[in-house]
Design a protein around this motif. Structure first.
Motif, PDB file in Angstrom:
ATOM      1  N   VAL A  51     -14.712  -4.263 120.083  1.00 54.97           N
ATOM      2  CA  VAL A  51     -15.261  -5.465 121.008  1.00 54.97           C
ATOM      3  C   VAL A  51     -16.099  -6.535 120.164  1.00 54.97           C
ATOM      4  CG1 VAL A  51     -16.981  -5.587 122.703  1.00 54.97           C
ATOM      5  CG2 VAL A  51     -15.917  -3.438 122.658  1.00 54.97           C
ATOM      6  N   ALA A  52     -16.515  -6.521 119.045  1.00 54.76           N
ATOM      7  CA  ALA A  52     -17.412  -7.057 118.441  1.00 54.76           C
ATOM      8  C   ALA A  52     -16.518  -8.492 118.009  1.00 54.76           C
ATOM      9  CB  ALA A  52     -18.015  -6.712 117.283  1.00 54.76           C
ATOM     10  N   THR A  53     -15.224  -8.150 117.892  1.00 53.25           N
ATOM     11  CA  THR A  53     -14.417  -9.329 117.192  1.00 53.25           C
ATOM     12  C   THR A  53     -13.363  -9.540 118.218  1.00 53.25           C
ATOM     13  OG1 THR A  53     -12.911  -7.698 116.166  1.00 53.25           O
ATOM     14  CG2 THR A  53     -14.733  -8.736 115.051  1.00 53.25           C
ATOM     15  N   SER A  54     -13.337  -8.860 119.454  1.00 54.92           N
ATOM     16  CA  SER A  54     -12.153  -8.992 120.488  1.00 54.92           C
ATOM     17  C   SER A  54     -12.633  -9.411 121.919  1.00 54.92           C
ATOM     18  CB  SER A  54     -11.321  -7.483 120.516  1.00 54.92           C
ATOM     19  OG  SER A  54     -10.867  -7.292 119.246  1.00 54.92           O
ATOM     20  N   LYS A  55     -13.764  -9.145 122.096  1.00 57.86           N
ATOM     21  CA  LYS A  55     -14.348  -9.575 123.592  1.00 57.86           C
ATOM     22  C   LYS A  55     -14.270 -11.008 124.061  1.00 57.86           C
ATOM     23  CE  LYS A  55     -18.073  -8.446 126.719  1.00 57.86           C
ATOM     24  NZ  LYS A  55     -19.278  -7.851 126.616  1.00 57.86           N
ATOM     25  N   GLY A  56     -13.385 -11.214 125.017  1.00 55.65           N
ATOM     26  CA  GLY A  56     -13.312 -12.394 125.514  1.00 55.65           C
ATOM     27  C   GLY A  56     -12.222 -13.292 124.976  1.00 55.65           C
ATOM     28  N   LYS A  57     -11.176 -12.655 124.140  1.00 56.35           N
ATOM     29  CA  LYS A  57     -10.105 -13.150 123.595  1.00 56.35           C
ATOM     30  C   LYS A  57      -8.951 -12.636 124.027  1.00 56.35           C
ATOM     31  CE  LYS A  57     -12.698 -14.031 119.374  1.00 56.35           C
ATOM     32  NZ  LYS A  57     -12.804 -13.954 117.833  1.00 56.35           N
ATOM     33  N   LYS A  58      -7.774 -13.446 123.869  1.00 59.33           N
ATOM     34  CA  LYS A  58      -6.510 -12.846 124.481  1.00 59.33           C
ATOM     35  C   LYS A  58      -6.108 -11.777 123.572  1.00 59.33           C
ATOM     36  CE  LYS A  58      -4.931 -16.923 126.602  1.00 59.33           C
ATOM     37  NZ  LYS A  58      -3.881 -18.077 126.734  1.00 59.33           N
ATOM     38  N   GLY A  59      -5.442 -10.606 124.166  1.00 64.95           N
ATOM     39  CA  GLY A  59      -5.167  -9.422 123.333  1.00 64.95           C
ATOM     40  C   GLY A  59      -3.716  -9.485 123.616  1.00 64.95           C
TER      41      GLY A  59
END
Length: 106
Positions: A98-106
């Protein structure tokens, strides 16, 4: 019985009533999953996401086709669908914290 197991039983009943099990080996099921996923993708071709969402019945049918073949393949291989999804979500949580991925395109 879970909903997944109920769905699997209905799928197998439909298949077995038609004697189609003989045609549902893993290779052909993998091909069918891909073909049906492409039919799902075709709904969005040359349309915006909003335009494609209008075709709700067609979307439901193609999603169902993908899932039916995926369920049959998992069943053939002796995989528990709930279990393999849970395992994959654990792996994804490690891969995409979550810390590095939240709100980013996955």
């Amino acid at each position: 019985m879970t909903k997944v197991k109920e769905s699997m039983a209905l799928i197998n009943q439909f298949r077995d009533e038609r004697n189609w099990r003989q045609f549902h080996n893993e290779k052909d099921l993998a091909i069918s999953i891909s073909l049906e996923a492409n039919e799902l993708l075709e709904i969005f071709q040359w349309r915006t996401a909003e335009e494609a969402k209008v075709d709700q019945e067609h979307l439901k049918e193609e999603i169902a086709d993908v899932l039916i073949y995926a369920y049959m393949m998992a069943d053939n291989l002796g995989f528990d669908i709930d279990e393999i999804i849970a395992e994959k979500l654990v792996k994804n949580a490690i891969k995409y914290p979550v810390a590095t991925s939240k709100g980013k395109k996955g």
